[in-house]
Enzyme design. Structure first.
Site, PDB file in Angstrom:
ATOM      1  N   HIS A   1       0.856  -1.179   0.000  1.00 34.13           N
ATOM      2  CA  HIS A   1       0.000   0.000   0.000  1.00 34.13           C
ATOM      3  C   HIS A   1       0.897   1.235   0.000  1.00 34.13           C
ATOM      4  O   HIS A   1       1.656   1.448   0.941  1.00 34.13           O
ATOM      5  CB  HIS A   1      -0.875  -0.037   1.255  1.00 34.13           C
TER       6      HIS A   1
ATOM      7  N   ASP B   1      -7.998   0.768   2.250  1.00 41.76           N
ATOM      8  CA  ASP B   1      -7.702   1.738   3.306  1.00 41.76           C
ATOM      9  C   ASP B   1      -8.626   2.951   3.313  1.00 41.76           C
ATOM     10  O   ASP B   1      -8.443   3.860   4.107  1.00 41.76           O
ATOM     11  CB  ASP B   1      -6.241   2.199   3.143  1.00 41.76           C
TER      12      ASP B   1
HETATM   13 ZN   LIG Z   1      -3.800   4.528   2.702  1.00 44.52          ZN
END
Ligand SMILES: [Zn+2]
Length: 1078
Positions: A291, A403
């Site tokens: 990420h 996220d």
């Molecule tokens: Zn993030």
């Protein structure tokens, strides 16, 4: 039988008759604790397995010669530029900085003769910051992360020739999580951090010792984490202790012996990807991931380098670990890589082809989903999928958003329209009130469209691939009654990095363990995300009815992100509106005349807007540097847009007016697709009435009747009455104490209530300042009391009163309440404009509207529709929604009557009982110490209405956000000539939201995908209120054919056009796209 006896055959056992010595039972905890000591640092590291990890080390000159060039002024120069400078000698132990600076090292490596025959040679480099290894001729090879996280670079075999070889290392003076001071990552970065180069060694790795280290780590985890009432736990404890007992410092044989003992628990295949070849059915599927927040605690410029560093690491690991699969989202990051690191991009492309590097997500960035408009969400997919398709020959099938801070209700519909049937996330595991009940389920949009959603039960997208992560894939799996499989998404992330060799080694052992002793869920490597979802889809096709979740996936945390960084949010709204105008007018101009559709300019504007919707940018959770970046980008968008609009006004023969010279030929520019009748100020306290349909409206003189249509008077000291034919407003002490609807003959404000009351709250959430506003802030509510009110406008067309409110010694608000003359048959509303000087510290400013309306649910505009949420706190699920997201309006209606609150740039709202509350400004101090400090301009309005929530609110909110613009036309100009050639009639809940040119039209295409002959117009329409709606697209253009398409503009069904009319029917809250082929 006689008395004789036959001697019985006795077994020849050796079991001793007498006990030789006392033997005690192991005391489990002591033997357990001992395991970690065997491979950890600390007082025994010179005596335990760690002491044998290396087979030889060469440091310093002549084997490792270092020189450096410091890039000036925090610049990030290219390899070519950097290596053209003179390097000066340096050494381990030196310090480099400050924060964000770049230093290029020339590293001259000569492998000493005693190391040349060793199995594995690595360069170990650690400066506690990020770095990139480059070849001597300028190819970026691999990223490095300091602090022991990723410090090894494998030396190529040709370095073993005894000669000197050169590499370069580009050092970035930031850690994976930027430059936070001390241990608190979200505090604003320290601009003055320095980093010490602590290690630059050639290391011959003792490969067997390294393997044993992973063996005992995993077996140790089994001993520590398996239930103590299982034989598998006891066996793990036994095996681990046997390995330790076998160890002799300095004896390679003892390490080999240790590995042999480990096989009893892990099997024989853990040294290679062969371990995954066993036929046993796995249930956990490991997917490498990294990420990389496109901006967050570092600016975009650093992200570009993070991408190159992280992804090249993974290409390298794929060469060494054939089972490794790596899923990567965010088209923008691929585009950056292609532009700035073509060498790495080519490597990635080869790995994509081979199937190990897997583009996922289908969107431009991993964007916020609460605040972008519907059209923005469409473009996230359109721009994303087009990049994936044009570079890799395929579109993504899985929307990937692990996220982002909550997921709005229309995403399943848009995913399906963008060719994606699956959705992956896990963020709801952060909910701090209620636990989300499913792992795998069908997620259903407002219109009924569904996608299969999977939320990794390990509850992370940055797993370390530990034994515990694998175990939690079952222990935290909430949908096992339907399907027990899950994804395990592992790899260092947020700041990039991705999987490490250690993680891949650990997973091999986890698999070996499952196949040898069992108990641990069986993990598999080598499948893709798509393989995983394919199996789920197959099960659904075979009749498995997955559990469903209807509507938004509301995130019970980070509710402050609807408000933080107000300027950025305002820019987002303005950019979306500007782009709509540009595309509409450019489409018409390019169809009718010789105007060339400015595709590149529009693409650049959209890509910038989409980038700024990244899930730490638009929500307001990034450091100050990121908002300097986004301000710059938005400024470019606005500049480009204004230039395009100026050209486009020329094509319709009008000129925008900024200073009024002549007033003879004034017209109003309009981009809303419906009839409008509004008062428009023509300056100098004069006004006209713009009326009509199309992009240019004539302005008639506002005629002053004998009785003025709108009045203001101070009825007693400090109390003002503003009145038109529909509304009567009483203002006292800056608040609206009465709003009387003269047509409905009812009071709108709750008895004793004060609408437009500014209130302030203490705003110190549990931790995540910029992100969170916590439920307890509501307890600190304080009303702000106002100074004197005065009449500031008393014109025939509009009246206004203004009140100044002191917030503190440093902050104030000037609020103007305006009422315009009302038109018969058109709902009048009260408009507010506030100018705020905001210099507060951890405070939250809101404005309240206590209304005389009762309902247990309120409505909030979301993308392509309306979402209803509770106004009460019955359950914890209801209460968790104490602050929610809205777009242009929020509405509280009871049967027959309601009130809408409109806004021009806000997204945070709450309705508690009959109290509506618009969130205005916050003042968090981390990660941006100066977030929202300074001057703000905010507009909102109170729109009372008879009947339920209707197209009156929807359209007025559009109009409120798209004010008519004054322009000048030549004498004799007729507005009918500029009537829109594409119109939508029918049910007023249908909204014609977008008109643009076909992406691949021959006169528009930039060549990235196959060109389509001829010209076409894309028309996007949605049902805004949730009912089956019929309408007709009417066009005066010479349209040959009409197709229903998805949002990627693939033709689906051809539909009938007759006399320029196309009849359409939409499902409740359906988004429909049509392609008009000319
Ligand atoms: Zn993030």
């Amino acid at each position: 039988m006689g008395g004789e006896s036959t001697p019985s055959e006795k077994p020849k056992g050796t079991y001793p008759k007498l006990s030789a010595h006392p033997v005690g039972q192991w005391i489990p905890n002591i033997y357990k604790d001992r395991i970690g000591m065997f491979y950890s640092g600390g007082q025994y590291e010179g005596k335990n397995l760690r002491a044998m990890m290396n087979d030889g080390v060469a440091s310093g000159s002549p084997h490792v010669k270092l020189s450096v060039w410091d890039a000036p002024d925090l610049t990030r120069p290219t390899f070519k530029d950097a290596t053209s400078h003179e390097f000066k000698s340096t050494s381990v132990g030196e310090w480099f900085g400050p924060s964000w600076s770049t230093h290029w090292f020339k590293v001259q490596l000569t492998v000493p003769s005693e190391l040349r025959k060793k199995e594995l040679l690595e360069l170990h480099w650690d400066a506690n910051n990020e770095g990139m290894v480059w070849t001597e001729d300028g190819n970026p090879l691999q990223g490095l992360t300091g602090g022991g996280e990723r410090v090894e670079w494998v030396l190529p075999d040709n370095f073993r020739d005894g000669k000197e070889h050169i590499i370069y290392i580009e050092m970035a003076c930031n850690g994976m999580f930027g430059n936070a001071p001390g241990g608190d990552t979200i505090q604003p970065p320290d601009p003055n951090k320095y980093f010490q180069l602590s290690k630059a060694d050639i290391v011959a790795v003792n490969v067997v010792a390294r393997h044993l280290y992973i063996d005992i780590w995993e077996i140790g985890d089994a001993a520590r984490e398996f239930p103590t009432d299982s034989w598998e736990q006891h066996k793990a404890l036994k095996v681990a202790n046997q390995i330790i007992d076998a160890f002799e410092l300095g004896s390679q044989d003892s390490i080999i012996k240790g590995r042999k003992i480990a096989q009893e628990y892990l099997g024989k295949n853990v040294n290679s990807s062969d371990v995954y070849k066993s036929k046993n059915q796995p249930i956990v599927y490991g997917i490498g991931h990294c990420h990389i927040d496109t901006c967050w605690l570092w600016p975009w410029a650093e992200t570009k380098r993070k991408v190159a560093r992280s992804w090249s690491n993974q290409c390298d690991l794929m060469d060494r670990y054939p089972e490794h699969r790596f899923a990567v989202s965010q088209a923008q990051q691929y585009k950056w890589l292609k532009e700035y690191y073509p060498y790495v991009f080519d490597r990635v492309k080869a790995k994509v082809k081979q199937g190990s590097f897997q583009p996922v997500g289908g969107s431009w960035v991993e964007h916020d989903t609460n605040m972008p408009s519907g059209e923005s969400l469409v473009r996230q997919f359109l721009y994303g999928q087009r990049l994936f398709e044009s570079n890799f020959g395929e579109r993504c099938r899985t929307f990937w958003l692990p996220d982002t801070f909550g997921y709005s209700s229309q995403l399943p519909q848009l995913c399906r329209l963008a060719g994606m049937t699956r959705f992956f996330t896990q963020k709801l595991s952060w909910n701090n009130i209620n636990k989300f009940p499913h792992t795998t389920f069908n997620w259903v949009a407002l219109d009924g469209s569904q996608v299969i959603c999977h939320m990794a039960p390990s509850e992370t997208y940055t797993a370390n691939a530990d034994f515990g992560d694998v175990r939690r894939s079952v222990t935290q799996h909430k949908s096992m009654d339907q399907d027990e499989t899950s994804l395990l998404v592992f790899g260092k992330g947020d700041g990039g990095g991705g999987p490490t060799w250690e993680m891949l080694e650990k997973l091999r052992r986890c698999r070996g363990m499952s196949d040898t002793v069992g108990m641990l869920p069986r993990v598999h490597m080598g499948d893709s995300v798509e393989d995983f979802f394919d199996r789920l889809e197959k099960r659904a096709e075979d009749g498995l009815d997955f559990v469903t979740w209807y509507g938004e996936l509301y995130f019970e945390l980070h509710r402050g992100t609807y408000t933080t960084q107000a300027n950025n949010k305002r820019n987002n709204r303005k950019a979306e509106i500007l782009l709509r105008d540009v595309e509409l007018l450019a489409t018409l101009a390019s169809i009718k005349g010789s105007y060339k559709y400015p595709k590149k300019d529009i693409d650049d504007m959209w890509e910038a807007t989409l980038l700024c919707q990244f899930h730490d940018c638009l929500p307001g959770s990034s450091i100050e540097m990121c908002y300097d970046d986004s301000d710059e980008l938005y400024a470019k968008v606005f500049d480009a847009g204004e230039k395009l609009l100026k050209d486009l006004y020329d094509t319709i023969n009008v000129q925008a007016v900024s200073t009024l010279k002549s007033k003879d030929n004034l017209v109003a520019l309009n981009t809303m697709p419906w009839h409008r009748r509004e008062i428009i100020s023509t300056g100098d306290r004069q006004a006209g009435v713009a009326c009509g349909e199309g992009n240019v409206l004539n302005i008639k003189t506002f005629k002053v009747a004998e009785t003025p249509e709108v009045t203001v008077e101070e009825i007693k000291s400090g109390v003002f009455v503003l009145q038109n034919d529909q509304l009567r407003i009483e203002v006292a002490e800056g608040c609206i104490t009465s709003l009387y609807d003269r047509q409905a003959e009812r009071e709108v404000i709750a008895k004793g209530g004060k609408a437009n009351q500014l209130v302030i709250f203490d705003d110190k959430p549990l931790y995540w300042q910029a992100w969170d506003v916590e439920v307890f802030h509501l307890d600190s509510r304080k009303e702000l009391s106002s100074g004197a009110t005065k009449i500031v406008q008393n014109d025939a067309h509009q009246v206004s009163v203004m009140t100044e409110t002191k917030i503190s010694d440093k902050s104030w608000v000037k609020t103007t309440i305006s009422l315009s003359a009302a038109f018969k048959g058109q709902q009048s509303y009260v408009e507010m404009h506030s100018e705020v000087e905001w210099k507060e510290d951890m405070k939250f400013l809101k404005v309240e509207f206590p209304v005389d309306v009762r309902n247990t649910e309120a409505s909030y505009e979301t993308q392509y529709g309306v979402v209803r949420r509770p106004t009460h706190y019955n359950t914890t699920w209801d209460m968790a929604k104490f602050e929610v997201c809205c777009h242009k309006f929020a509405d509280l209606s009871e049967h027959g009557y309601g009130v809408s609150i409109l806004n021009d740039s806000k997204y945070g709202f709450a309705t508690c009982g009959n109290l509506m509350r618009l969130s205005l400004l916050r003042a968090p101090k981390a990660p941006d110490a100066h977030a929202d400090m300074g001057r703000h301009h905010i507009r909102w309005a109170i729109l009372p209405h008879q009947g339920d929530l209707s197209s009156t609110t929807v359209r007025t909110a559009y109009n409120f956000n798209n004010p008519l613009k004054l322009a000048e036309a030549p004498a004799g100009f007729s507005s009918t000539a500029s009537s829109n050639p594409i119109k939508l009639t029918g049910n007023p809940s249908l909204i014609l939201d977008c008109i643009k040119r076909g992406e691949d039209d021959e006169d528009v295409s930039r060549g990235e995908l196959e060109i389509r002959k001829g010209k076409s117009v894309i028309v996007r329409i949605y049902d805004s209120l949730g009912g089956t709606s019929k309408g007709t697209i009417e066009t005066s253009l010479d349209v040959k054919k009409v197709f229903r398409t998805n949002i990627l503009e693939d033709d689906e069904d051809e539909i009938k056009i007759e006399n320029g009319k196309v009849d359409i029917t939409l499902r409740p809250f359906e988004v429909a796209t049509f392609r008009l082929q000319l």
